[in-house]
Motif scaffolding. Structure first.
Motif, PDB file in Angstrom:
ATOM      1  N   ASN A   1       0.855  -1.184   0.000  1.00  0.00           N
ATOM      2  CA  ASN A   1       0.000   0.000   0.000  1.00  0.00           C
ATOM      3  C   ASN A   1       0.898   1.243   0.000  1.00  0.00           C
ATOM      4  OD1 ASN A   1      -2.720   1.093   0.202  1.00  0.00           O
ATOM      5  ND2 ASN A   1      -2.092   1.853   2.208  1.00  0.00           N
ATOM      6  N   LYS A   2       0.373   2.358  -0.507  1.00  0.00           N
ATOM      7  CA  LYS A   2       1.179   3.588  -0.556  1.00  0.00           C
ATOM      8  C   LYS A   2       1.431   4.137   0.845  1.00  0.00           C
ATOM      9  CE  LYS A   2      -0.269   4.922  -5.203  1.00  0.00           C
ATOM     10  NZ  LYS A   2      -0.953   5.933  -6.043  1.00  0.00           N
ATOM     11  N   ALA A   3       0.394   4.128   1.682  1.00  0.00           N
ATOM     12  CA  ALA A   3       0.550   4.621   3.055  1.00  0.00           C
ATOM     13  C   ALA A   3       1.032   3.494   3.963  1.00  0.00           C
ATOM     14  CB  ALA A   3      -0.770   5.177   3.566  1.00  0.00           C
ATOM     15  N   GLU A   4       1.664   3.866   5.089  1.00  0.00           N
ATOM     16  CA  GLU A   4       2.198   2.873   6.020  1.00  0.00           C
ATOM     17  C   GLU A   4       1.468   2.997   7.357  1.00  0.00           C
ATOM     18  OE1 GLU A   4       6.547   0.995   6.988  1.00  0.00           O
ATOM     19  OE2 GLU A   4       6.403   3.174   6.890  1.00  0.00           O
ATOM     20  N   TYR A   5       0.766   1.947   7.720  1.00  0.00           N
ATOM     21  CA  TYR A   5       0.064   1.921   8.999  1.00  0.00           C
ATOM     22  C   TYR A   5      -0.304   0.464   9.306  1.00  0.00           C
ATOM     23  CZ  TYR A   5      -4.126   1.606   6.051  1.00  0.00           C
ATOM     24  OH  TYR A   5      -5.051   1.225   5.123  1.00  0.00           O
TER      25      TYR A   5
ATOM     26  N   GLY B   1     -11.209  -0.564  12.274  1.00  0.00           N
ATOM     27  CA  GLY B   1     -11.370   0.855  11.998  1.00  0.00           C
ATOM     28  C   GLY B   1     -10.304   1.737  12.627  1.00  0.00           C
ATOM     29  N   LYS B   2      -9.487   1.183  13.547  1.00  0.00           N
ATOM     30  CA  LYS B   2      -8.453   1.982  14.195  1.00  0.00           C
ATOM     31  C   LYS B   2      -7.122   1.748  13.491  1.00  0.00           C
ATOM     32  CE  LYS B   2      -6.288   2.980  18.661  1.00  0.00           C
ATOM     33  NZ  LYS B   2      -6.209   2.631  20.089  1.00  0.00           N
ATOM     34  N   LYS B   3      -6.489   2.838  13.041  1.00  0.00           N
ATOM     35  CA  LYS B   3      -5.219   2.743  12.341  1.00  0.00           C
ATOM     36  C   LYS B   3      -4.087   3.134  13.287  1.00  0.00           C
ATOM     37  CE  LYS B   3      -7.084   3.670   7.729  1.00  0.00           C
ATOM     38  NZ  LYS B   3      -7.019   4.523   6.511  1.00  0.00           N
ATOM     39  N   PHE B   4      -3.052   2.264  13.330  1.00  0.00           N
ATOM     40  CA  PHE B   4      -1.881   2.517  14.171  1.00  0.00           C
ATOM     41  C   PHE B   4      -0.752   2.993  13.260  1.00  0.00           C
ATOM     42  CE2 PHE B   4      -4.468  -0.403  16.507  1.00  0.00           C
ATOM     43  CZ  PHE B   4      -4.271  -0.098  17.849  1.00  0.00           C
TER      44      PHE B   4
ATOM     45  N   ASP C   1       2.034   4.712  14.700  1.00  0.00           N
ATOM     46  CA  ASP C   1       3.226   4.535  15.537  1.00  0.00           C
ATOM     47  C   ASP C   1       3.362   3.047  15.866  1.00  0.00           C
ATOM     48  OD1 ASP C   1       5.278   4.556  17.292  1.00  0.00           O
ATOM     49  OD2 ASP C   1       4.402   6.010  18.690  1.00  0.00           O
ATOM     50  N   PHE C   2       4.486   2.434  15.464  1.00  0.00           N
ATOM     51  CA  PHE C   2       4.639   0.992  15.657  1.00  0.00           C
ATOM     52  C   PHE C   2       4.974   0.641  17.102  1.00  0.00           C
ATOM     53  CE2 PHE C   2       4.513   1.134  11.153  1.00  0.00           C
ATOM     54  CZ  PHE C   2       4.076  -0.125  10.730  1.00  0.00           C
ATOM     55  N   ASP C   3       5.347   1.621  17.905  1.00  0.00           N
ATOM     56  CA  ASP C   3       5.472   1.338  19.347  1.00  0.00           C
ATOM     57  C   ASP C   3       4.098   1.045  19.941  1.00  0.00           C
ATOM     58  OD1 ASP C   3       8.196   1.628  19.379  1.00  0.00           O
ATOM     59  OD2 ASP C   3       8.136   3.783  19.820  1.00  0.00           O
ATOM     60  N   GLU C   4       3.092   1.750  19.457  1.00  0.00           N
ATOM     61  CA  GLU C   4       1.724   1.475  19.913  1.00  0.00           C
ATOM     62  C   GLU C   4       1.269   0.079  19.474  1.00  0.00           C
ATOM     63  OE1 GLU C   4      -1.022   4.446  18.743  1.00  0.00           O
ATOM     64  OE2 GLU C   4       0.151   6.124  19.531  1.00  0.00           O
ATOM     65  N   VAL C   5       1.755  -0.359  18.323  1.00  0.00           N
ATOM     66  CA  VAL C   5       1.428  -1.715  17.854  1.00  0.00           C
ATOM     67  C   VAL C   5       1.969  -2.736  18.836  1.00  0.00           C
ATOM     68  CG1 VAL C   5       1.801  -3.409  16.016  1.00  0.00           C
ATOM     69  CG2 VAL C   5       1.341  -1.023  15.424  1.00  0.00           C
ATOM     70  N   ARG C   6       3.246  -2.529  19.310  1.00  0.00           N
ATOM     71  CA  ARG C   6       3.830  -3.470  20.264  1.00  0.00           C
ATOM     72  C   ARG C   6       3.032  -3.488  21.560  1.00  0.00           C
ATOM     73  NH1 ARG C   6       8.061  -0.989  21.204  1.00  0.00           N
ATOM     74  NH2 ARG C   6       9.380  -1.813  19.549  1.00  0.00           N
ATOM     75  N   MET C   7       2.656  -2.334  22.023  1.00  0.00           N
ATOM     76  CA  MET C   7       1.887  -2.278  23.282  1.00  0.00           C
ATOM     77  C   MET C   7       0.524  -2.930  23.129  1.00  0.00           C
ATOM     78  SD  MET C   7       2.850   1.459  24.932  1.00  0.00           S
ATOM     79  CE  MET C   7       2.496   2.420  23.475  1.00  0.00           C
ATOM     80  N   GLU C   8      -0.108  -2.756  21.968  1.00  0.00           N
ATOM     81  CA  GLU C   8      -1.415  -3.374  21.738  1.00  0.00           C
ATOM     82  C   GLU C   8      -1.291  -4.895  21.685  1.00  0.00           C
ATOM     83  OE1 GLU C   8      -5.359  -3.964  21.314  1.00  0.00           O
ATOM     84  OE2 GLU C   8      -4.367  -2.059  21.804  1.00  0.00           O
ATOM     85  N   ILE C   9      -0.188  -5.392  21.084  1.00  0.00           N
ATOM     86  CA  ILE C   9       0.029  -6.853  21.059  1.00  0.00           C
ATOM     87  C   ILE C   9       0.186  -7.385  22.477  1.00  0.00           C
ATOM     88  CG2 ILE C   9       1.640  -8.670  20.358  1.00  0.00           C
ATOM     89  CD1 ILE C   9       2.232  -7.037  17.841  1.00  0.00           C
ATOM     90  N   GLU C  10       0.958  -6.678  23.301  1.00  0.00           N
ATOM     91  CA  GLU C  10       1.149  -7.116  24.690  1.00  0.00           C
ATOM     92  C   GLU C  10      -0.162  -7.069  25.458  1.00  0.00           C
ATOM     93  OE1 GLU C  10       4.110  -4.419  25.998  1.00  0.00           O
ATOM     94  OE2 GLU C  10       5.805  -5.559  25.146  1.00  0.00           O
ATOM     95  N   ALA C  11      -0.945  -5.999  25.251  1.00  0.00           N
ATOM     96  CA  ALA C  11      -2.210  -5.864  25.988  1.00  0.00           C
ATOM     97  C   ALA C  11      -3.205  -6.937  25.540  1.00  0.00           C
ATOM     98  CB  ALA C  11      -2.799  -4.464  25.747  1.00  0.00           C
ATOM     99  N   GLU C  12      -3.268  -7.194  24.253  1.00  0.00           N
ATOM    100  CA  GLU C  12      -4.210  -8.209  23.752  1.00  0.00           C
ATOM    101  C   GLU C  12      -3.794  -9.603  24.200  1.00  0.00           C
ATOM    102  OE1 GLU C  12      -7.418  -9.953  21.663  1.00  0.00           O
ATOM    103  OE2 GLU C  12      -7.031  -7.946  22.487  1.00  0.00           O
ATOM    104  N   THR C  13      -2.483  -9.854  24.283  1.00  0.00           N
ATOM    105  CA  THR C  13      -1.999 -11.149  24.786  1.00  0.00           C
ATOM    106  C   THR C  13      -2.406 -11.342  26.245  1.00  0.00           C
ATOM    107  OG1 THR C  13      -0.121 -11.096  23.275  1.00  0.00           O
ATOM    108  CG2 THR C  13       0.041 -12.571  25.158  1.00  0.00           C
ATOM    109  N   ASP C  14      -2.189 -10.307  27.065  1.00  0.00           N
ATOM    110  CA  ASP C  14      -2.539 -10.410  28.494  1.00  0.00           C
ATOM    111  C   ASP C  14      -4.048 -10.525  28.684  1.00  0.00           C
ATOM    112  OD1 ASP C  14       0.106 -10.234  29.103  1.00  0.00           O
ATOM    113  OD2 ASP C  14       0.073  -8.087  29.606  1.00  0.00           O
ATOM    114  N   ARG C  15      -4.814  -9.934  27.771  1.00  0.00           N
ATOM    115  CA  ARG C  15      -6.279  -9.980  27.933  1.00  0.00           C
ATOM    116  C   ARG C  15      -6.804 -11.410  27.858  1.00  0.00           C
ATOM    117  NH1 ARG C  15     -10.847  -9.898  24.902  1.00  0.00           N
ATOM    118  NH2 ARG C  15      -9.681 -10.056  22.944  1.00  0.00           N
ATOM    119  N   ILE C  16      -6.200 -12.245  27.036  1.00  0.00           N
ATOM    120  CA  ILE C  16      -6.661 -13.628  26.885  1.00  0.00           C
ATOM    121  C   ILE C  16      -5.905 -14.567  27.812  1.00  0.00           C
ATOM    122  CG2 ILE C  16      -6.872 -15.557  25.240  1.00  0.00           C
ATOM    123  CD1 ILE C  16      -8.847 -13.376  24.680  1.00  0.00           C
ATOM    124  N   THR C  17      -4.576 -14.384  27.928  1.00  0.00           N
ATOM    125  CA  THR C  17      -3.750 -15.384  28.625  1.00  0.00           C
ATOM    126  C   THR C  17      -3.402 -14.985  30.049  1.00  0.00           C
ATOM    127  OG1 THR C  17      -1.715 -14.353  27.823  1.00  0.00           O
ATOM    128  CG2 THR C  17      -2.715 -16.034  26.417  1.00  0.00           C
ATOM    129  N   GLY C  18      -3.673 -13.721  30.419  1.00  0.00           N
ATOM    130  CA  GLY C  18      -3.234 -13.264  31.734  1.00  0.00           C
ATOM    131  C   GLY C  18      -1.787 -12.806  31.670  1.00  0.00           C
TER     132      GLY C  18
END
Length: 840
Positions: free
Chosen positions: A76-80, A88-91, A93-110
């Motif tokens: 894609n031409k744009a990077e997100y 519907g939410k576009k990230f 900043d890839f630091d926010e992507v890392r934090m979202e991965i960690e938060a989503e992991t903890d939400r299911i696995t603790g």
């Protein structure tokens, strides 16, 4: 910083995608998935990040990746980035992507090291990537910690197998250089799903963390523990580098410097490092694309051939050319006339095999529907005898007649003849409807010119309606002619003398059993058998002049039942709410059971046409329909209907036979003249009109330019066809260019990978984790192992020699790596050497 190797493929893929999108199709290249497998903290996430060129995956010690991460890369031409669980939410900043991965992991696995097979779906849009799917999987482990289940090893193994068993998945088996490669779980599980080694690439990480004086040269040269596609060494960023925000560009430069400066890897530098791993995978993707091109080419060529004929008409097409419009009008009117005549008269070409149409339906109306309507009206025995009795009495008046009166016969006959008008008019209406449908079907070919189609349909339908009035007048005239003179001298009329003897002769006319005439055969369903007795079932029915029989199948070997036709009649049955079949019933007029305990049997057909056809066949066999009784609830019996006078009864019987004979003659005449009249006054006249006058009517109805004005759909279809034709040729050219501009790398030859068959031993002995190796002895993966001499005896590094012992040489570990090209070691006669520090 993007993946340079894969960026070279992006223009190539884009060309293909553009060519296919221009013809309205998807270019289904189905690029392979890339999955990384390995132990915990082996550097899997770091390897995966290098494909994206972004730092966005969680890092740390122990088990960090605790849920599968399905990473979809989209060019894609744009990077997100987008998450499936955050639509519907576009990230950006890839630091926010890392934090979202960690938060989503903890939400299911603790937050206490738990794992889950539920994947996280992340989509990264970037101009530096191909449309690929990368899969980051949890590291394989043996011991449960924190909230992890006891069977953590099996759970992670099953999770990995869900992804890497797919044939379209490339496996990166990641193993750290500072562990024993022979015990690599990544290589073992890859061997299980890819025994030929066609889609497994070994990746050795942490080469910079090996003990001083040791290296993995023999492994990287694919000598010690060979793989078909070999090994590629990479040096990822350390945790210190990541914490210090060292970017991937600097990390790649440091990796390049490491391989060029290391004495053991200097000669391998051009085949090591993250760029070479990317190049290797890039070549695999190129091979895959080249493998799919022949199928795409044949698909496009077949489409091109199918368009050639139609496009030929449009190549020199000029919509406003008046000569073209005149020619098209003449051709279409002529074709319409030919199609109409073929549908009416029948034709050997373009036969409709799904349903009756045109002339075939009209023929069924003439010879099945019309005779059936005639018989339904005429044969009402009780009512007819009552009318004859009243007529005789009214003719005689106050006198008692001695002879059978002619006037009574004529009155009854004329009344019966008048009843023929209704079925005759109904027959004409049915034929008219079929003609209109035929005209509408034939004008479908004029859809390109909607005004021409409307005018043609209107003119022909108007003409058919005009002929309808003349045809009905002619048929009514025929009936009036029959009423005008009762010809009792007709050769087929029985006369008064024979009328009294008719019943006797009728009983003798039954054919002998050996002369039984088969009237019809076919499949019917007996619809009213209860479920307890088997339910509705289809049988093969055979109708003769004397009986109705049904068999198990059309071979007529197993007869189920034979029903005599005496005293049988037909009645209509309404089909059920959920039923799709059309039903009629056969019953006995003497209130007897027809079949077993059934007073009537209900027979079901697929269509109403089949029902009408079977009814007509039953008429030929002498089984008539039940007369509609309008006053069924009226049980009053007219005392004047039947006299006990024997003379009156004889007179009624005689006139009944005379009426039956004469009406039979009239019916025969009407049945013969109806089709002829309709054909002459309506159908043949319509054909002549279409061939000789339709064109003149079209010219007089309006301007030729407006008549031949193309529909928007037709113009769009023509433009799309020409565009698709040129797009197909362009796509074939692009495929040819790709075939010549890319090179397919052959699959490496097989290697001896028997060293991986370690699963055979029930419990392989491993070096105790708590005991450190002696400082003077390197790990097994860092150089040659003691034991049988390898194929290349040159040592991989300058390590202190191990002192010889008395007896034959043995391996350092009972199940450690063995040279693949030497004979398997013999079982030692004494326990294997145990590292120092462990009591014997």
């Amino acid at each position: 910083m993007g993946n340079r190797g894969m960026e070279d493929l992006i223009p190539l893929i884009n060309k293909l995608q553009d060519a296919f999108s221009s013809i309205g199709q998807s270019c289904n290249l189905d690029l392979p998935q890339i999955a990384v497998v390995g132990g915990q903290s082996a550097g899997k996430s770091s390897v995966l990040e290098n494909f994206v060129g972004r730092d966005f995956l969680p890092r740390g010690s122990g088990i960090v990746t605790r849920r599968p991460l399905i990473l979809q890369l989209v060019h894609n031409k744009a990077e997100y980035a987008e998450f499936l669980h955050c639509k519907g939410k576009k990230f950006v900043d890839f630091d926010e992507v890392r934090m979202e991965i960690e938060a989503e992991t903890d939400r299911i696995t603790g937050s206490n090291k738990g794992i889950s097979p539920i994947p996280i779906n992340l989509r990264v849009y970037s101009p530096h990537v191909l449309n690929l799917t990368l899969i980051d999987l949890p590291g394989m482990t043996k011991v449960a910690v924190g909230d992890q289940p006891v069977d953590i090893e099996h759970q992670i193994r099953d999770m990995l197998l869900q992804f890497i068993t797919k044939e379209s998945c490339l496996i990166l088996a990641v193993t750290p250089a500072n562990t024993d490669l022979a015990n690599s779980d990544a290589l073992k599980i890859a061997k299980e799903v890819d025994p030929q080694g066609l889609r497994t690439i070994g990746v050795i990480t942490k080469l910079d963390l090996m003990d001083e004086g040791t290296d993995a040269r023999d492994i990287l040269e694919n000598k010690l523990l060979p793989l078909r596609r070999g090994y590629i060494g990479v040096v990822n960023r350390s945790q210190k580098d990541i914490d210090g925000r060292k970017d991937i560009r600097a990390a790649l430069a440091a990796e390049r410097k490491f391989f060029l400066s290391h004495p053991s890897y200097r000669h391998l530098a051009d085949r090591m490092g993250t760029p070479h791993l990317q190049k290797t995978l890039n070549q695999q993707l190129t091979n895959h694309i080249r493998d799919t091109l022949p199928g795409l080419r044949s698909k496009l060529q077949s489409q091109l051939l199918s368009l050639e004929k139609e496009v030929e008409e449009y190549k020199n097409f000029r919509p406003d050319d008046p000569t073209r419009k005149t020619k098209a009008l003449l051709q279409m009117v002529q074709q319409f006339g030919v199609d109409f005549e073929k549908r009416i008269e029948g034709s050997g070409d373009q036969v409709d095999t799904k349903e009756l149409s045109g002339g075939a339906k009209i023929n069924r109306i003439f010879h099945e529907r019309f005779p059936f309507e005639l018989v339904k009206i005429v044969f009402d025995e009780k009512e007819l005898r009552k009318e004859i009795s009243h007529a005789i009495k009214n003719v005689h008046g106050v006198r008692t007649g001695l002879f059978t009166p002619d006037l009574a016969f004529e009155a009854i006959v004329k009344k019966q003849i008048v009843k023929l008008k209704e079925p005759c008019i109904k027959c004409i209406d049915l034929v008219i409807q079929e003609l209109i449908n035929t005209v509408r079907d034939c004008t479908n070919k004029l859809n390109s010119y909607p005004r021409l189609r409307e005018e043609t349909e209107r003119i022909v339908s108007t003409y058919v309606r005009e002929r309808e009035g003349k045809t009905k007048d002619q048929i009514l005239l025929l009936i009036d002619i029959e009423l005008s003179y009762i010809n009792t001298n007709h050769e087929d009329f029985i006369g008064f003398a024979n009328a009294q003897q008719r019943n006797i002769h009728a009983n003798k006319k039954r054919p002998m059993p050996n002369q039984v005439q088969v009237i019809r055969k076919g499949w019917l369903t007996i619809n009213n058998i209860s479920i307890m007795k088997g339910g509705s079932k289809e049988y093969w029915f055979v109708l003769t002049a004397e009986s109705l029989s049904w068999y198990k199948d059309e071979e007529e070997k197993e007869k189920k039942y034979m029903l005599p036709l005496d005293n049988l009649k037909i009645r209509d049955v309404e089909k059920g709410f959920m039923s799709t079949k059309h039903i009629f019933a056969i019953f006995n007029t003497e209130q007897r059971n027809v079949y077993k305990d059934l007073r009537q049997i209900e027979l079901a057909c697929e269509s109403q046409d089949d029902v009408d056809s079977w009814k007509a066949s039953f008429l030929r066999a002498g089984v008539y329909p039940e007369k509609d009784q309008k006053n069924k609830n009226d049980k009053r019996i007219d005392s004047d209907t039947f006299s006990m006078d024997p003379q009156l009864e004889r007179q009624v019987e005689t006139i009944r036979n005379l009426v039956d004979s004469y009406i039979g003659i009239v019916n025969k005449t009407i049945r013969d003249l109806m089709p002829k009249t309709i054909m002459h006054l309506m159908i043949n006249s319509a054909k002549d009109f279409i061939h000789s006058e339709l064109l003149a009517y079209l010219y007089s109805s309006g301007d030729q330019n407006s008549l031949m004005e193309e529909s928007a759909d037709q113009a769009q279809r023509r433009d799309e066809m020409l565009r698709m034709y040129h797009a197909l040729k362009e796509a074939l050219t692009i495929i040819g260019d790709i075939s010549t501009s890319t090179v397919s790398v052959p699959v490496p030859p097989p290697v001896n990978d028997s060293w991986m068959q370690v699963e055979a031993s029930p419990t392989p002995q491993r070096r105790p984790a708590s005991v450190a190796p002696p400082p003077t002895r390197p790990p097994a993966v860092r150089g040659t192992t003691p034991g049988p001499p390898p194929l290349n005896p040159t040592p991989a590094f300058n390590a202190p020699p191990i002192p010889n012992r008395v007896g034959p040489p043995t391996n350092a570990f009972s199940n450690s790596a063995q040279d693949p090209f030497s004979a398997p070691p013999q079982i030692p006669s004494r326990p294997a050497r145990i590292p120092p520090g462990v009591p014997r």
